[in-house]
Enzyme design. Structure first.
Site, PDB file in Angstrom:
ATOM      1  N   CYS A   2     -24.364 -19.942   3.626  1.00  0.00           N
ATOM      2  CA  CYS A   2     -24.642 -18.621   2.891  1.00  0.00           C
ATOM      3  C   CYS A   2     -24.451 -17.487   3.953  1.00  0.00           C
ATOM      4  O   CYS A   2     -24.576 -17.696   5.106  1.00  0.00           O
ATOM      5  CB  CYS A   2     -26.231 -18.465   2.595  1.00  0.00           C
ATOM      6  N   ARG A  27     -18.678 -17.782   3.590  1.00  0.00           N
ATOM      7  CA  ARG A  27     -19.881 -18.613   4.348  1.00  0.00           C
ATOM      8  C   ARG A  27     -20.419 -19.245   2.813  1.00  0.00           C
ATOM      9  O   ARG A  27     -21.312 -19.991   3.005  1.00  0.00           O
ATOM     10  CB  ARG A  27     -20.854 -17.924   4.870  1.00  0.00           C
ATOM     11  N   TRP A  75     -24.132 -20.498  -0.954  1.00  0.00           N
ATOM     12  CA  TRP A  75     -23.565 -21.936  -1.004  1.00  0.00           C
ATOM     13  C   TRP A  75     -24.552 -22.746  -1.193  1.00  0.00           C
ATOM     14  O   TRP A  75     -25.376 -23.134  -0.285  1.00  0.00           O
ATOM     15  CB  TRP A  75     -22.738 -22.371   0.400  1.00  0.00           C
ATOM     16  N   ASN A  99     -30.838 -17.816   4.995  1.00  0.00           N
ATOM     17  CA  ASN A  99     -30.003 -18.805   5.244  1.00  0.00           C
ATOM     18  C   ASN A  99     -30.375 -19.934   5.977  1.00  0.00           C
ATOM     19  O   ASN A  99     -31.079 -19.786   6.981  1.00  0.00           O
ATOM     20  CB  ASN A  99     -28.692 -18.307   5.875  1.00  0.00           C
ATOM     21  N   GLY A 100     -30.046 -21.166   5.590  1.00  0.00           N
ATOM     22  CA  GLY A 100     -30.544 -22.376   6.308  1.00  0.00           C
ATOM     23  C   GLY A 100     -31.198 -23.335   5.250  1.00  0.00           C
ATOM     24  O   GLY A 100     -30.999 -23.212   4.297  1.00  0.00           O
ATOM     25  N   GLU A 467      -4.981 -34.157  10.007  1.00  0.00           N
ATOM     26  CA  GLU A 467      -5.014 -32.851   9.791  1.00  0.00           C
ATOM     27  C   GLU A 467      -4.231 -32.418   8.555  1.00  0.00           C
ATOM     28  O   GLU A 467      -4.865 -31.456   7.645  1.00  0.00           O
ATOM     29  CB  GLU A 467      -4.746 -32.017  10.975  1.00  0.00           C
ATOM     30  N   LYS A 471      -5.924 -30.714   5.078  1.00  0.00           N
ATOM     31  CA  LYS A 471      -5.383 -29.521   4.785  1.00  0.00           C
ATOM     32  C   LYS A 471      -4.736 -29.543   3.302  1.00  0.00           C
ATOM     33  O   LYS A 471      -5.117 -28.675   2.418  1.00  0.00           O
ATOM     34  CB  LYS A 471      -4.307 -29.042   5.652  1.00  0.00           C
ATOM     35  N   GLU A 474      -7.914 -30.150   0.785  1.00  0.00           N
ATOM     36  CA  GLU A 474      -8.670 -28.912   0.609  1.00  0.00           C
ATOM     37  C   GLU A 474      -8.237 -27.866  -0.191  1.00  0.00           C
ATOM     38  O   GLU A 474      -8.859 -27.171  -0.890  1.00  0.00           O
ATOM     39  CB  GLU A 474      -9.606 -28.591   1.892  1.00  0.00           C
ATOM     40  N   HIS A 490      -4.019 -53.267   5.000  1.00  0.00           N
ATOM     41  CA  HIS A 490      -5.228 -54.066   5.135  1.00  0.00           C
ATOM     42  C   HIS A 490      -5.908 -53.633   4.180  1.00  0.00           C
ATOM     43  O   HIS A 490      -7.250 -53.296   3.958  1.00  0.00           O
ATOM     44  CB  HIS A 490      -6.063 -53.904   6.363  1.00  0.00           C
ATOM     45  N   LYS A 586     -16.810 -22.066   4.789  1.00  0.00           N
ATOM     46  CA  LYS A 586     -16.158 -22.081   6.420  1.00  0.00           C
ATOM     47  C   LYS A 586     -16.935 -22.460   7.304  1.00  0.00           C
ATOM     48  O   LYS A 586     -16.857 -23.101   8.361  1.00  0.00           O
ATOM     49  CB  LYS A 586     -15.572 -20.975   6.581  1.00  0.00           C
TER      50      LYS A 586
HETATM   51  C1  G6P Z   1     -15.814 -26.692   7.609  1.00  0.00           C
HETATM   52  C2  G6P Z   1     -14.751 -26.098   7.377  1.00  0.00           C
HETATM   53  C3  G6P Z   1     -13.779 -26.883   8.316  1.00  0.00           C
HETATM   54  C4  G6P Z   1     -13.989 -26.684   9.486  1.00  0.00           C
HETATM   55  C5  G6P Z   1     -15.565 -27.540   9.629  1.00  0.00           C
HETATM   56  C6  G6P Z   1     -15.886 -27.289  11.290  1.00  0.00           C
HETATM   57  O1  G6P Z   1     -15.891 -27.903   6.767  1.00  0.00           O
HETATM   58  O2  G6P Z   1     -14.354 -26.104   5.973  1.00  0.00           O
HETATM   59  O3  G6P Z   1     -12.521 -25.959   8.078  1.00  0.00           O
HETATM   60  O4  G6P Z   1     -13.115 -27.642  10.438  1.00  0.00           O
HETATM   61  O5  G6P Z   1     -16.272 -26.933   8.973  1.00  0.00           O
HETATM   62  O6  G6P Z   1     -16.168 -26.202  11.241  1.00  0.00           O
HETATM   63  P1  G6P Z   1     -16.242 -25.252  12.841  1.00  0.00           P
HETATM   64  O7  G6P Z   1     -16.605 -23.888  12.528  1.00  0.00           O
HETATM   65  O8  G6P Z   1     -17.388 -26.096  13.642  1.00  0.00           O
HETATM   66  O9  G6P Z   1     -15.036 -25.678  13.413  1.00  0.00           O
END
Ligand code: G6P
Length: 591
Positions: A2, A27, A75, A99-100, A467, A471, A474, A490, A586
């Protein structure tokens, strides 16, 4: 998660709040709301959906211009995505944004209900409003201080009281900054919400109440006035425009080469002691999501060149594990985080500090909790990353870890100093990848209609695959799984059918033939293989993307940009909301 913002000043309150929410939308973006007041009357407008929906509603329905106000983009964590659960929340004379997560909100709610308090929604935030209102007997500061004593969990709160022209802000374990403009004052989750409207900020300390009036800000701890450190932010880069690009994600991928160039000019030959790992025998890397994948790439580099044992951990698991440290004194815990605010990573950091282990934060946001609380910090200098799916911050995290491994290797005499010169090639190698964008688009065209796929690779190629797979899923919503090449057979190989796409990453010559055999295994069961490799090898293959060769400790930063571009083009062809994929946020500031 949020995003929250509060404003008290002379300008158009609604405009400033909506602009702030737009910058904070990364956020969370399932509902949004705004409350404005002139001290006598108050207006609250909320809407489900993006900030744009709120903006339209405010433009159509708002009947007043307030003097001050608060706003929120949500969120959902506690209670579904509904209008009544959207913030701001009101109870009696109290209106707030939060937020929290309040962990004991159920029991607090039950107690308040017994005292006759009525509730309209399901959120913990509404309970906080009710609790503050319960304690409010005319002294706002006292009511806030009394209420937070009852709260368990995390909060950043900006609060208004009916009949009062001040805003009150308080935080614990969720970020909140206070901004000083030109005779105007702000409270916000993040500096990006303040654009270039402020000259200095305060990173609010735990349970310090900031009181924002039209003419000044005062701070109180336990009802006594205190001073907070004011930080000058004149040189902060607030440029968050998309420029010529269709999406932030593409813009941010295209910034990688230049960011690497700037970072290397600062650190490549410097003796910055934070890069020196010689004091340690064990390293625990702790992070979430892509940051954890960056850690995985770093592990292979540090182990290979600096000969230090590295374990890579998901912060959400690590924080609850029974820890066995073989040699506390020679252990380093590295916390990697773009935002510096990820709740699980912060918890791991605090635990490490409590047990007396040295901590190093690799962080992109200055002033963030991890940057402030780690014993040592390396800033990744990637600038503001707006797309929810991280790209440039990941590359910078790998670069930091790679430099740590190689600088340490030089220090222990395993490599010669001139090996550092290899890094100078990296920016142009990434630019070379950019020049292959038509080829990458062609590949995207061939695969964008698939429903699921696999990525395979071994060792550092496995780290790259992890990664790449994340990517792709997502941003494009294609179901993608990543396996260490040898592990696929396996069990999971039973999912391979005629036409199942398997991306095989091969950059490491030591395990090239092993992964190729695994690719053959899945092909013989009908899979459609796609080889991602480098021009070091000449592997004849129908469908392949060949990228420039680089040293082992540089190659992930060449291959991943290509795979980020692939995910981007696939998502674009599928018409996805690339910069704000569904259900994601994010900055994950809740557990
Ligand atoms: C969320 C984001 C990711 C990120 C992860 C860790 O899941 O969508 O892109 O890698 O958080 O976030 P940070 O800010 O700790 O890198």
């Amino acid at each position: 998660m949020c995003g929250i913002i509060g404003y008290n000043g002379k300008r158009n309150v609604k405009k400033i709040l909506i602009e702030g929410l737009k910058a904070l939308e990364y956020r969370g973006y399932d509902s949004a709301g705004i409350a404005i007041s002139d001290g006598k009357n108050k207006e609250i407008i909320k809407s489900v959906g993006r900030v744009k929906a709120l903006e339209d509603k405010v433009n159509n329905e708002s009947k007043m211009d307030g003097l001050f106000g608060i706003a929120h983009t949500r969120w959902a964590t506690n209670g579904g995505v509904t209008l009544s659960n959207a913030h701001p929340h009101t109870n009696g004379k109290v209106t707030l944004v939060h937020n929290g997560i309040i962990e004991n909100s159920d029991s607090l709610k039950e107690n308040l209900k017994k005292k006759g308090v009525k509730f309209y929604g399901d959120t913990d935030s509404e309970v906080v409003a009710a609790l503050i209102n319960y304690y409010y007997k005319g002294d706002a500061l006292k009511a806030i201080c009394d209420a937070v004593k009852d709260l368990e969990g995390s909060y950043a709160l900006v609060i208004m009281f009916d009949g009062d022209t001040k805003l009150y802000a308080i935080r614990k374990d969720s970020p909140l900054i206070i901004g000083y403009g030109d005779n105007e004052f702000f409270a916000a989750s993040d500096i990006s919400a303040l654009g270039n409207k402020v000259k200095s900020i305060v990173y609010l300390d735990t349970n310090v109440v900031a009181v924002l009036s039209q003419k000044d800000i005062k701070y109180y701890k336990d009802l006594k006035e205190v001073k907070e450190k004011i930080v000058d932010i004149k040189n902060y880069n607030f440029d968050t425009s998309k420029g010529e690009y269709k999406h932030y994600m593409l813009k941010e991928i295209m910034e990688e080469a230049q960011l690497v160039r700037c970072f290397l000019s600062k650190y490549l030959y410097s003796d910055f002691s934070e890069f020196d790992l010689t004091p340690y025998k064990y390293i625990d890397i702790v992070a979430c999501g892509s940051a954890m994948h960056a850690g995985l790439a770093g592990k292979y580099i540090i182990e290979k060149y600096a000969s230090i044992k590295v374990s890579v951990n998901m912060a959400s698991e690590y924080r609850y594990e029974d820890k066995i440290y073989l040699d506390k004194e020679h252990t380093l815990i590295i916390l990697i985080s773009q935002s510096g605010e990820t709740a699980d990573t912060i918890a791991a950091l605090r635990e490490a500090k409590e047990s007396g282990i040295k901590t190093l934060g690799i962080v992109n946001r200055e002033g963030s909790t991890i940057a402030r609380e780690s014993d040592m910090v390396i800033m990744t200098d990637a600038g503001i990353e707006t797309a929810v799916a991280t790209t440039k911050a990941y590359i910078m995290q790998v670069l930091v870890l790679s430099l740590m491994g190689i600088k340490t290797s030089i220090k222990i005499g395993k490599l010669e100093k001139n090996v550092l010169d290899e890094y100078k090639k990296l920016p142009s190698l990434i630019e070379n990848v950019y020049s292959k964008k038509e080829e990458i688009k062609d590949l995207a065209n061939k695969v964008y209609k698939i429903d699921n796929c696999f990525f395979i690779g071994r060792l550092i190629d496995y780290a790259i695959s992890m990664e790449a797979s994340l990517k792709l899923k997502e941003v494009s919503y294609i179901h993608s799984e990543c396996y260490a090449s040898g592990e696929l057979k396996h069990g999971t190989i039973s999912l391979i059918e005629n036409g199942t796409v398997v991306f095989a990453i091969i950059t490491d010559k030591n395990i090239k033939d092993k992964t190729l055999s695994n690719l053959k295994e899945v092909e013989s069961r009908g899979a459609r293989g796609i080889l991602i490799t480098t021009d070091e090898f000449d592997i004849p293959y129908d469908l392949k993307l060949t990228l420039p060769y680089a040293e082992y400790f540089i190659e992930p930063m060449v291959v991943v940009p290509a795979l980020q571009l692939l995910s981007y083009y696939v998502a674009d062809l599928r018409g996805c909301d690339i910069d704000k994929p569904k259900n994601l946020a994010k900055s994950v500031t809740v557990e």
